[in-house]
Design an enzyme around this catalytic site. Structure first.
Site, PDB file in Angstrom:
ATOM      1  CE  LYS A  47      33.992  60.074  33.079  1.00  0.00           C
ATOM      2  NZ  LYS A  47      34.337  59.701  34.445  1.00  0.00           N
ATOM      3  CB  CYS A 274      40.733  46.683  38.131  1.00  0.00           C
ATOM      4  SG  CYS A 274      39.346  47.640  37.514  1.00  0.00           S
TER       5      CYS A 274
HETATM    6  C1  UGA Z   1      39.271  42.812  36.638  1.00  0.00           C
HETATM    7  C2  UGA Z   1      38.603  41.583  37.262  1.00  0.00           C
HETATM    8  O1  UGA Z   1      38.768  40.460  36.393  1.00  0.00           O
HETATM    9  C3  UGA Z   1      37.118  41.835  37.512  1.00  0.00           C
HETATM   10  O2  UGA Z   1      36.539  40.725  38.178  1.00  0.00           O
HETATM   11  C4  UGA Z   1      36.972  43.087  38.381  1.00  0.00           C
HETATM   12  O3  UGA Z   1      35.607  43.405  38.604  1.00  0.00           O
HETATM   13  C5  UGA Z   1      37.616  44.254  37.672  1.00  0.00           C
HETATM   14  O4  UGA Z   1      39.017  43.954  37.450  1.00  0.00           O
HETATM   15  C6  UGA Z   1      37.499  45.460  38.572  1.00  0.00           C
HETATM   16  O5  UGA Z   1      38.151  45.487  39.625  1.00  0.00           O
HETATM   17  O6  UGA Z   1      36.688  46.332  38.278  1.00  0.00           O
HETATM   18  P1  UGA Z   1      39.349  43.788  34.138  1.00  0.00           P
HETATM   19  O7  UGA Z   1      40.345  44.757  34.671  1.00  0.00           O
HETATM   20  O8  UGA Z   1      38.241  44.269  33.272  1.00  0.00           O
HETATM   21  O9  UGA Z   1      38.665  42.985  35.345  1.00  0.00           O
HETATM   22  O10 UGA Z   1      40.151  42.732  33.234  1.00  0.00           O
HETATM   23  P2  UGA Z   1      40.649  41.231  33.388  1.00  0.00           P
HETATM   24  O11 UGA Z   1      39.852  40.381  32.493  1.00  0.00           O
HETATM   25  O12 UGA Z   1      40.779  40.834  34.805  1.00  0.00           O
HETATM   26  O13 UGA Z   1      42.114  41.353  32.755  1.00  0.00           O
HETATM   27  C7  UGA Z   1      43.090  42.145  33.407  1.00  0.00           C
HETATM   28  C8  UGA Z   1      44.402  42.062  32.684  1.00  0.00           C
HETATM   29  O14 UGA Z   1      44.973  40.765  32.832  1.00  0.00           O
HETATM   30  C9  UGA Z   1      44.333  42.320  31.167  1.00  0.00           C
HETATM   31  O15 UGA Z   1      45.416  43.171  30.825  1.00  0.00           O
HETATM   32  C10 UGA Z   1      44.529  40.948  30.554  1.00  0.00           C
HETATM   33  O16 UGA Z   1      45.134  41.002  29.292  1.00  0.00           O
HETATM   34  C11 UGA Z   1      45.433  40.288  31.580  1.00  0.00           C
HETATM   35  N1  UGA Z   1      45.355  38.809  31.590  1.00  0.00           N
HETATM   36  C12 UGA Z   1      44.204  38.188  31.916  1.00  0.00           C
HETATM   37  C13 UGA Z   1      46.511  38.060  31.323  1.00  0.00           C
HETATM   38  O17 UGA Z   1      47.592  38.620  31.047  1.00  0.00           O
HETATM   39  N2  UGA Z   1      46.432  36.696  31.379  1.00  0.00           N
HETATM   40  C14 UGA Z   1      45.286  36.050  31.685  1.00  0.00           C
HETATM   41  O18 UGA Z   1      45.278  34.808  31.723  1.00  0.00           O
HETATM   42  C15 UGA Z   1      44.136  36.811  31.959  1.00  0.00           C
END
Ligand code: UGA
Length: 450
Positions: A47, A274
């Site tokens: 990395k 996450c």
């Molecule tokens: C998540 C949080 O949204 C962030 O605010 C946080 O900082 C981050 O975790 C972390 O803890 O570091 P992330 O894991 O990048 O962010 O992705 P998300 O956008 O939250 O999506 C997570 C999952 O939920 C994805 O698999 C997405 O496809 C799914 N999802 C999201 C759904 O199935 N339906 C939705 O309506 C939204």
């Protein structure tokens, strides 16, 4: 007590960012973008070498260009361990990971503990340590005790959780909707205000909280988001047996501002590094604290989420009968678009299970195939979209990359063996696909295929 810090007072802060995974690398570049002098610390040599060469070890839109820029401007350097230069920094961000432990649901805080202890042997008394990793509530207090003992003085430790999302990480870091700082000392807040000044000047609120609240804010936010997704996916389960349509339902309830229409996209559910591990870690921590029942419902949130994956496997079996030798193409394998992160990816989990049941699973993904080669070499990989679906008995859309939404169902239909698609993310124009002769199956919907 007012502490004079020459760099801080000039608006530029010398910072270190410890742990250059997803969060740390993004934060380091963001800090350099804000004009600060950044030293990134990462013990993993591959990395480290990659970042030194200006190559991101993961896919994140826009971050690669920003890294090249700040490297060229000499605002960021990378090294494996602390030294006298990093020890002179005014602020140290701890960004190491807290993955799920191998043998339980709890978060593994050993990397955070190790990073804090190592740092404590180097820091100067006026320096501030800001934890950004997602930790079980109470972790910071334990870290502070350990650091104070090693440093021999009262370490200025603050907790400053990060809310960035993969795919929009740099933008989220530079334009967050809030900055949360939990602290035991005003000096910590002052230094953090200094480092975030360009962001605060745009009107972003800074919430100054006690440390346990700041630690909890992060897990609570992720637990709420996971709950929202599982809520709509639970509605999808009900819709499937009652003739209702979960996509229209989500739209209808989302108009109510108290509910809101975000994070109500029904489909194969949440994955990534996450949400899944954070809800599990939260339950484990609450149980340790004797209040497991308070967040017991998060076990159901997890179960609803995982059941959506079972549903896709069940639908594939219903469509194909025996899966042995059948070609199934998975469109998209990362846990979300604009990312090559395969951690706890629903599409990957489904692909592995179909493969284990005898199907020949071919995966297409715009950026994740090399990561897939290491992680799941048993799955076939194809970079060319048309080749990936050639002769397919079933196509599954697992990740809603933009290019899949733009597929011409007519042309696509001439390549597959059977025109059946399971839309795992509810993003396809059902009418257009059906009029091109496709059988469209989607989660939470009762689509009539004539
Ligand atoms: C998540 C949080 O949204 C962030 O605010 C946080 O900082 C981050 O975790 C972390 O803890 O570091 P992330 O894991 O990048 O962010 O992705 P998300 O956008 O939250 O999506 C997570 C999952 O939920 C994805 O698999 C997405 O496809 C799914 N999802 C999201 C759904 O199935 N339906 C939705 O309506 C939204």
């Amino acid at each position: 007590m007012t502490i004079s810090l020459s760099k801080v007072n000039s608006g530029l802060v010398k910072v270190t960012v410890i742990g250059l995974g997803y969060l740390g690398a993004t934060h380091a570049v963001a800090m350099a973008e804000l004009g600060h002098e950044v030293i990134g610390i990462e013990p993993d040599s591959s990395k480290l070498e990659s970042l030194k060469a200006g190559i991101l070890p993961f896919h994140e839109p826009g971050l690669d260009k920003a890294l090249t820029k700040v490297l060229a401007e000499n605002r960021i350097t990378f090294q494996a361990t602390h030294d006298s230069s990093s020890a002179s920094a005014d602020l140290h961000f701890i960004c190491v990971g807290t993955p799920q432990t191998k043998d339980s649901d709890a978060a593994d805080t050993s990397y955070v503990v190790a990073a804090a202890k190592e740092l404590a042997a180097w820091i100067k008394p006026t320096a501030v340590v800001a934890g950004k990793s997602t930790v079980p509530v109470g972790t910071a207090a334990t870290l502070k005790a350990a650091m104070d003992e090693i440093a021999g003085f009262d370490v200025h430790l603050a907790w400053n959780p990060e809310f960035l999302r993969e795919g929009t990480a740099l933008e989220d870091s530079l334009r967050p909707d809030r900055i949360v700082v939990g602290t035991w000392s005003q000096h910590s807040v002052d230094v953090l205000k200094e480092v975030y000044a360009p962001i605060l000047e745009t009107g972003t609120p800074l919430l100054q909280l006690d440390v346990p609240t700041a630690e909890l804010v992060k897990v609570a936010a992720n637990a709420f988001l996971a709950t929202k997704i599982s809520f709509i996916n639970a509605m999808a389960e009900v819709a499937e047996v009652s003739g209702a349509d979960a996509v229209s339902l989500a739209k209808a309830i989302g108009y109510d501002e108290r509910i809101g229409n975000k994070f109500l996209r029904t489909g194969i559910g949440f994955g990534g590094g996450c949400l899944p591990k954070d809800i599990r870690g939260f339950v484990a921590r609450a149980e340790e604290l004797g209040v497991g029942s308070a967040v017991e419902f998060l076990k159901d949130v997890d179960a609803v989420n995982l059941r959506r994956r079972d549903k896709v496997v069940e639908l594939a079996s219903q469509e194909l009968g025996s899966l042995t030798g059948k070609k199934i193409t998975m469109l998209g394998i990362s846990f979300k678009p604009d990312s090559d992160d395969l951690r706890d990816s629903p599409a990957l989990d489904i692909s592995r299970r179909l493969n284990a049941m005898g199907a020949k699973v071919t995966v297409h993904d715009p950026v994740s195939l090399s990561a897939l080669a290491t992680r799941s070499p048993e799955l076939l990989r194809e970079e060319n979209l048309n080749e990936a679906v050639r002769g397919a008995d079933l196509v599954i859309l697992g990740t809603e990359w933009k290019q899949y939404r733009e597929i011409d169902p007519q042309t696509f239909g001439s390549v597959v063996a059977t025109k059946t698609i399971i839309d795992g993310r509810n993003v396809l124009d059902v009418a257009a696909w059906q009029s091109a002769g496709w059988r469209v199956i989607a989660l939470g919907r009762n689509i009539s295929n004539g």
